[in-house]
Design a protein around this motif. Structure first.
Motif, PDB file in Angstrom:
ATOM      1  N   ILE A 118      -7.045 -41.936  24.780  1.00  0.00           N
ATOM      2  CA  ILE A 118      -6.230 -42.223  25.970  1.00  0.00           C
ATOM      3  C   ILE A 118      -4.733 -41.995  25.741  1.00  0.00           C
ATOM      4  O   ILE A 118      -3.961 -41.904  26.694  1.00  0.00           O
ATOM      5  CB  ILE A 118      -6.458 -43.670  26.458  1.00  0.00           C
ATOM      6  CG1 ILE A 118      -6.166 -44.674  25.324  1.00  0.00           C
ATOM      7  CG2 ILE A 118      -7.880 -43.851  26.945  1.00  0.00           C
ATOM      8  CD1 ILE A 118      -4.937 -45.456  25.501  1.00  0.00           C
ATOM      9  N   TYR A 143      -2.287 -39.466  27.664  1.00  0.00           N
ATOM     10  CA  TYR A 143      -1.604 -39.712  28.950  1.00  0.00           C
ATOM     11  C   TYR A 143      -0.122 -40.010  28.707  1.00  0.00           C
ATOM     12  O   TYR A 143       0.754 -39.471  29.380  1.00  0.00           O
ATOM     13  CB  TYR A 143      -2.264 -40.877  29.699  1.00  0.00           C
ATOM     14  CG  TYR A 143      -1.686 -41.083  31.077  1.00  0.00           C
ATOM     15  CD1 TYR A 143      -2.245 -40.445  32.175  1.00  0.00           C
ATOM     16  CD2 TYR A 143      -0.550 -41.863  31.275  1.00  0.00           C
ATOM     17  CE1 TYR A 143      -1.688 -40.604  33.444  1.00  0.00           C
ATOM     18  CE2 TYR A 143       0.012 -42.024  32.533  1.00  0.00           C
ATOM     19  CZ  TYR A 143      -0.564 -41.391  33.611  1.00  0.00           C
ATOM     20  OH  TYR A 143      -0.011 -41.530  34.866  1.00  0.00           O
ATOM     21  N   GLY A 144       0.135 -40.843  27.718  1.00  0.00           N
ATOM     22  CA  GLY A 144       1.537 -41.156  27.401  1.00  0.00           C
ATOM     23  C   GLY A 144       2.268 -39.965  26.818  1.00  0.00           C
ATOM     24  O   GLY A 144       3.470 -39.776  27.041  1.00  0.00           O
ATOM     25  N   LEU A 145       1.541 -39.124  26.089  1.00  0.00           N
ATOM     26  CA  LEU A 145       2.165 -37.936  25.488  1.00  0.00           C
ATOM     27  C   LEU A 145       2.735 -37.002  26.550  1.00  0.00           C
ATOM     28  O   LEU A 145       3.849 -36.494  26.413  1.00  0.00           O
ATOM     29  CB  LEU A 145       1.127 -37.140  24.683  1.00  0.00           C
ATOM     30  CG  LEU A 145       0.726 -37.585  23.292  1.00  0.00           C
ATOM     31  CD1 LEU A 145      -0.211 -36.572  22.683  1.00  0.00           C
ATOM     32  CD2 LEU A 145       1.938 -37.780  22.407  1.00  0.00           C
ATOM     33  N   PRO A 157     -14.722 -46.026  19.575  1.00  0.00           N
ATOM     34  CA  PRO A 157     -13.693 -47.006  19.975  1.00  0.00           C
ATOM     35  C   PRO A 157     -12.272 -46.578  19.639  1.00  0.00           C
ATOM     36  O   PRO A 157     -11.319 -47.026  20.279  1.00  0.00           O
ATOM     37  CB  PRO A 157     -14.097 -48.259  19.176  1.00  0.00           C
ATOM     38  CG  PRO A 157     -14.905 -47.743  18.032  1.00  0.00           C
ATOM     39  CD  PRO A 157     -15.615 -46.539  18.537  1.00  0.00           C
ATOM     40  N   GLN A 158     -12.132 -45.701  18.640  1.00  0.00           N
ATOM     41  CA  GLN A 158     -10.782 -45.270  18.250  1.00  0.00           C
ATOM     42  C   GLN A 158     -10.067 -44.542  19.393  1.00  0.00           C
ATOM     43  O   GLN A 158      -8.828 -44.478  19.408  1.00  0.00           O
ATOM     44  CB  GLN A 158     -10.856 -44.361  17.006  1.00  0.00           C
ATOM     45  CG  GLN A 158     -11.362 -42.954  17.217  1.00  0.00           C
ATOM     46  CD  GLN A 158     -12.893 -42.852  17.354  1.00  0.00           C
ATOM     47  OE1 GLN A 158     -13.594 -43.861  17.327  1.00  0.00           O
ATOM     48  NE2 GLN A 158     -13.392 -41.637  17.502  1.00  0.00           N
ATOM     49  N   LEU A 189      -9.772 -45.460  22.401  1.00  0.00           N
ATOM     50  CA  LEU A 189      -9.184 -46.383  23.378  1.00  0.00           C
ATOM     51  C   LEU A 189      -7.789 -46.828  22.989  1.00  0.00           C
ATOM     52  O   LEU A 189      -7.149 -47.605  23.703  1.00  0.00           O
ATOM     53  CB  LEU A 189     -10.103 -47.603  23.555  1.00  0.00           C
ATOM     54  CG  LEU A 189     -11.498 -47.281  24.107  1.00  0.00           C
ATOM     55  CD1 LEU A 189     -12.368 -48.528  24.140  1.00  0.00           C
ATOM     56  CD2 LEU A 189     -11.392 -46.677  25.510  1.00  0.00           C
ATOM     57  N   ALA A 190      -7.318 -46.376  21.841  1.00  0.00           N
ATOM     58  CA  ALA A 190      -5.948 -46.693  21.409  1.00  0.00           C
ATOM     59  C   ALA A 190      -5.369 -45.456  20.737  1.00  0.00           C
ATOM     60  O   ALA A 190      -6.008 -44.399  20.691  1.00  0.00           O
ATOM     61  CB  ALA A 190      -5.968 -47.880  20.461  1.00  0.00           C
ATOM     62  N   ARG A 191      -4.150 -45.591  20.232  1.00  0.00           N
ATOM     63  CA  ARG A 191      -3.491 -44.419  19.635  1.00  0.00           C
ATOM     64  C   ARG A 191      -3.518 -44.420  18.109  1.00  0.00           C
ATOM     65  O   ARG A 191      -3.298 -43.385  17.484  1.00  0.00           O
ATOM     66  CB  ARG A 191      -2.046 -44.342  20.117  1.00  0.00           C
ATOM     67  CG  ARG A 191      -1.886 -43.578  21.405  1.00  0.00           C
ATOM     68  CD  ARG A 191      -0.540 -43.834  22.034  1.00  0.00           C
ATOM     69  NE  ARG A 191      -0.569 -45.054  22.807  1.00  0.00           N
ATOM     70  CZ  ARG A 191       0.471 -45.563  23.446  1.00  0.00           C
ATOM     71  NH1 ARG A 191       1.633 -44.971  23.403  1.00  0.00           N
ATOM     72  NH2 ARG A 191       0.366 -46.680  24.146  1.00  0.00           N
ATOM     73  N   GLU A 192      -3.763 -45.582  17.528  1.00  0.00           N
ATOM     74  CA  GLU A 192      -3.723 -45.683  16.080  1.00  0.00           C
ATOM     75  C   GLU A 192      -4.708 -44.700  15.440  1.00  0.00           C
ATOM     76  O   GLU A 192      -5.886 -44.664  15.801  1.00  0.00           O
ATOM     77  CB  GLU A 192      -4.069 -47.128  15.651  1.00  0.00           C
ATOM     78  CG  GLU A 192      -3.985 -47.370  14.158  1.00  0.00           C
ATOM     79  CD  GLU A 192      -2.579 -47.154  13.622  1.00  0.00           C
ATOM     80  OE1 GLU A 192      -1.607 -47.410  14.348  1.00  0.00           O
ATOM     81  OE2 GLU A 192      -2.461 -46.683  12.479  1.00  0.00           O
ATOM     82  N   ILE A 231      -2.613 -40.521  17.169  1.00  0.00           N
ATOM     83  CA  ILE A 231      -1.292 -39.983  17.523  1.00  0.00           C
ATOM     84  C   ILE A 231      -0.229 -40.740  16.725  1.00  0.00           C
ATOM     85  O   ILE A 231      -0.231 -41.979  16.701  1.00  0.00           O
ATOM     86  CB  ILE A 231      -1.025 -40.166  19.041  1.00  0.00           C
ATOM     87  CG1 ILE A 231      -2.037 -39.341  19.860  1.00  0.00           C
ATOM     88  CG2 ILE A 231       0.404 -39.773  19.396  1.00  0.00           C
ATOM     89  CD1 ILE A 231      -2.087 -39.713  21.316  1.00  0.00           C
ATOM     90  N   GLY A 232       0.673 -40.003  16.089  1.00  0.00           N
ATOM     91  CA  GLY A 232       1.734 -40.630  15.311  1.00  0.00           C
ATOM     92  C   GLY A 232       2.913 -41.034  16.184  1.00  0.00           C
ATOM     93  O   GLY A 232       3.075 -40.532  17.305  1.00  0.00           O
ATOM     94  N   HIS A 233       3.747 -41.928  15.672  1.00  0.00           N
ATOM     95  CA  HIS A 233       4.895 -42.405  16.456  1.00  0.00           C
ATOM     96  C   HIS A 233       5.921 -41.293  16.695  1.00  0.00           C
ATOM     97  O   HIS A 233       6.406 -41.110  17.815  1.00  0.00           O
ATOM     98  CB  HIS A 233       5.553 -43.601  15.745  1.00  0.00           C
ATOM     99  CG  HIS A 233       4.721 -44.846  15.815  1.00  0.00           C
ATOM    100  ND1 HIS A 233       4.885 -45.809  16.776  1.00  0.00           N
ATOM    101  CD2 HIS A 233       3.680 -45.262  15.046  1.00  0.00           C
ATOM    102  CE1 HIS A 233       3.996 -46.781  16.601  1.00  0.00           C
ATOM    103  NE2 HIS A 233       3.259 -46.479  15.544  1.00  0.00           N
ATOM    104  N   PHE A 238       4.520 -38.809  19.119  1.00  0.00           N
ATOM    105  CA  PHE A 238       4.605 -39.319  20.496  1.00  0.00           C
ATOM    106  C   PHE A 238       6.014 -39.140  21.054  1.00  0.00           C
ATOM    107  O   PHE A 238       6.198 -38.649  22.178  1.00  0.00           O
ATOM    108  CB  PHE A 238       4.225 -40.809  20.489  1.00  0.00           C
ATOM    109  CG  PHE A 238       4.156 -41.441  21.858  1.00  0.00           C
ATOM    110  CD1 PHE A 238       3.008 -41.352  22.625  1.00  0.00           C
ATOM    111  CD2 PHE A 238       5.236 -42.141  22.376  1.00  0.00           C
ATOM    112  CE1 PHE A 238       2.938 -41.949  23.880  1.00  0.00           C
ATOM    113  CE2 PHE A 238       5.176 -42.730  23.632  1.00  0.00           C
ATOM    114  CZ  PHE A 238       4.023 -42.638  24.382  1.00  0.00           C
ATOM    115  N   LEU A 239       6.997 -39.520  20.268  1.00  0.00           N
ATOM    116  CA  LEU A 239       8.378 -39.436  20.747  1.00  0.00           C
ATOM    117  C   LEU A 239       8.817 -37.982  20.953  1.00  0.00           C
ATOM    118  O   LEU A 239       9.466 -37.643  21.936  1.00  0.00           O
ATOM    119  CB  LEU A 239       9.315 -40.144  19.767  1.00  0.00           C
ATOM    120  CG  LEU A 239       9.217 -41.676  19.774  1.00  0.00           C
ATOM    121  CD1 LEU A 239      10.002 -42.273  18.610  1.00  0.00           C
ATOM    122  CD2 LEU A 239       9.725 -42.240  21.101  1.00  0.00           C
TER     123      LEU A 239
END
Lengths: 94, 510
Positions: free
Chosen positions: B82, B85-87, B231-232, B234-237, B240-242, B245-246
């Motif tokens: 997921i 979407y933020g990316l 399950p992985q 459902l989160a970014r850990e 996707i790295g910080h 992402f930025l």
């Protein structure tokens, strides 16, 4: 950002721009990185949070458009000078 | 390559009938509605600058949402969860509207005041440099070609997955249909077709979401399967790295340099026409991306496998596996193709426009090329580029999302140029040229190393190509910005008479 002289920006307009900047910062939700919890039984919380950022962006942009719109822009666009640099290539707008 | 082209298992023909009906209706609609004065270059290239708020919103949104948004986002969510979407999506909701507001409106005003049709015309005059114009032309065309490829590959992968139609045939039909209505009606036809197709693909996307979730036992059951099996996602850990992402936030800056978007901006009737686009764009992105991302992770939870490790086919597989009614599948296919064609048409028109105005007319002189001749030349160049892109689409495809991000990164690396052009008087001709050269070289080197070389070697590319944990676009933008600033500061400023024409936008005319 267009300056206040150009836009005649009100304090609400400035607030709208602050809101846009705040949303850009809040977009980096590092606290949701490992969160796998669900909202409404199906929606991953990290996805819902980012969807809310999208909705917030629309609200912030509505405020910017309403209160920080650049004034006189149509007037400037319509007042082409005689030495228009593209005058030798006019193809439309006749 | 031959074996790749021949992989086409026969499947139901009903979805194809639905798609065929849609294409015929689209052609008829576009041709009927584009009956304005023919042969007028102003009408063909910028729709006589008469497009209103709704059409501008639909054409801009339809143009920016391509196979990348449907096929690519679903596949990438299938791979990385997921977090994508933020990316791209929520970041684009902020950045795209920012660019429309701060750059798009200014360029519209400059374009109207000085009668521009292409962004190269603007840059050439802003920096008083023919060399910059001739340099930008191959760079922009070179970046539009992978953008076209994204659409053709996306259409091919979906129809292959659902109906077994070979990719070469899908590509040919899609190109032919879009060419037909574009060559007939120009940018107005593109805008009208975009409006229709954007409504179609948004409605159909929501329908697909409802039907697919229903077939998986409801939204809660579909997500529960993800919790059980992947399950992985459902989160970014771990996905996707910080810094990754930025640094992705730089990618949406590409909209500031898309030549097809520049042309759509110029079609606006007035600056106020932009208001609806600026406000509604983030919501529209959300409406398209949230369902696609959920379908992608649900596919992983449901145990769908990506053929050959390439997730381009995930959306098609979900449509095929979950929807047993071939008529509904056909409707969904039409919607997906609508999204793809609504980008291709604008890109086709802009290529012809650039070639005609930035090369032919500029080199030969306006008096030697009649309006009718210009339109004909534009059409000829469009056909040539589409043919080239079609041939490239016959090779085994890379991941659509990855190819799109590379393409957008290239455009984004040119973004400092347009910012300097409208906000920085001190930017010089040499600075602008050096910035484009550096951006072009960096993109070629990194693209070769990150995507082309592995693809040619037959390697499967896992995840994004990162440098120190960041997306290459961050380094490309940094390099082109530093080059632009440093070279401008050490070279002679442009004459005030040249520069002042482009400033004072929004100030009262006295």
């Amino acid at each position: 950002m267009p300056n206040a002289a150009e836009t005649g920006m009100s304090s609400i307009g400035k607030f709208a721009w602050v809101l846009v900047a705040l949303l850009a910062i809040l977009h980096y939700d590092f606290w949701n990185w490992e969160d796998r919890s669900l909202v409404f039984g199906f929606m991953p919380s990290g996805l819902l949070y980012q969807a809310l950022i999208s909705i917030g962006a629309a609200v912030a942009w509505a405020l910017v458009v309403k209160f920080a719109w650049p004034t006189h822009i149509e007037e400037w666009a319509d007042s082409a000078p005689a030495d228009s640099p593209a005058a030798d290539e006019q193809v439309g707008n006749k | 390559m031959i074996s790749y082209l021949l992989q086409a298992p026969p499947k139901s023909t009903t979805p194809l009938i639905v798609v065929g009906i849609y294409l015929v209706l689209l052609l008829a609609f576009s041709i009927i509605n584009s009956r304005r004065p023919r042969g007028s270059a102003g009408e063909f290239f910028v729709a006589s600058r008469s497009i209103g708020p709704f059409l501008l919103l639909m054409s801009v949104f339809g143009t920016t949402m391509t196979a990348f948004a449907l096929v690519g986002s679903t596949g990438k969510a299938f791979d990385n969860g997921i977090g994508i979407y933020g990316l791209m999506a929520s970041a684009s909701g902020i950045v795209h509207s920012l660019v429309f507001f701060l750059v798009g409106i200014k360029l519209w005003a400059i374009g109207k005041r000085y009668n521009y049709v292409t962004q190269i015309q603007f840059f050439r005059n802003r920096f008083d440099s023919n060399a910059l114009g001739y340099l930008l032309f191959p760079v922009l065309v070179g970046l539009v070609i992978p953008y076209l490829l994204i659409g053709i590959l996306g259409a091919g992968s979906v129809l292959l997955g659902v109906s077994g139609v070979p990719t070469w045939l899908t590509g040919a039909v899609i190109c032919a249909v879009v060419l037909a209505y574009i060559l007939t009606g120009g940018v107005r036809a593109a805008a009208l077709a975009n409006a229709v197709q954007t409504i179609v693909f948004m409605a159909v996307g929501l329908l697909a979401f409802v039907l697919i979730s229903d077939s998986l036992g409801g939204v809660e059951a579909a997500t529960q399967a993800v919790i059980d099996n992947a399950p992985q996602l459902l989160a970014r850990e771990g996905e996707i790295g910080h810094l990754q992402f930025l640094s992705y936030c730089f990618v949406p800056l590409s909209v500031g340099m898309f030549p097809h978007l520049f042309q759509h901006w110029l079609t606006a009737r007035s600056a106020k026409t932009f208001r609806m686009t600026v406000i509604a764009h983030p919501i529209f992105i959300m409406i398209v991306w949230v369902p696609c991302v959920l379908i992608g992770v649900w596919a992983a939870g449901a145990g769908v496998e990506a053929p050959g490790g390439n997730s381009n086919a995930v959306l098609a597989k979900m449509v095929l596996m979950q929807l047993k009614n071939p008529w509904v599948s056909g409707l969904l296919l039409a919607g997906i193709l609508a999204a793809i064609m609504s980008s291709l048409d604008s890109q086709f028109v802009c290529l012809g426009t650039m070639f005609t105005h930035d090369i032919v007319v500029h080199a030969l002189g306006e008096e030697k090329v009649s309006e009718v001749r210009r339109v004909a030349l534009g059409r000829g160049f469009i056909v040539a580029i589409v043919a080239l892109t079609y041939v490239l689409s016959l090779f085994p495809p890379p991941n659509i999302f990855d190819l799109a991000v590379w393409c957008f990164s290239g455009f984004a690396s040119l973004f400092p140029l347009v910012v300097a052009a409208v906000y920085w008087k001190r930017a010089t001709r040499a600075g602008a040229i050096a910035s484009v050269v550096v951006a072009g070289i960096m993109w070629c080197v990194l693209f070769y190393d990150g995507l082309l070389a592995p693809a040619l070697a037959g390697e499967h590319i896992q995840g994004d190509y990162l440098i120190w944990g960041m997306m290459p676009v961050a380094f490309m933008i940094a390099a082109s910005t530093i080059t632009l600033v440093v070279v401008s500061l050490v070279t002679k400023p442009l004459p005030a008479a040249t520069v002042d024409r482009y400033f004072g936008i929004g100030q009262k005319v006295t």
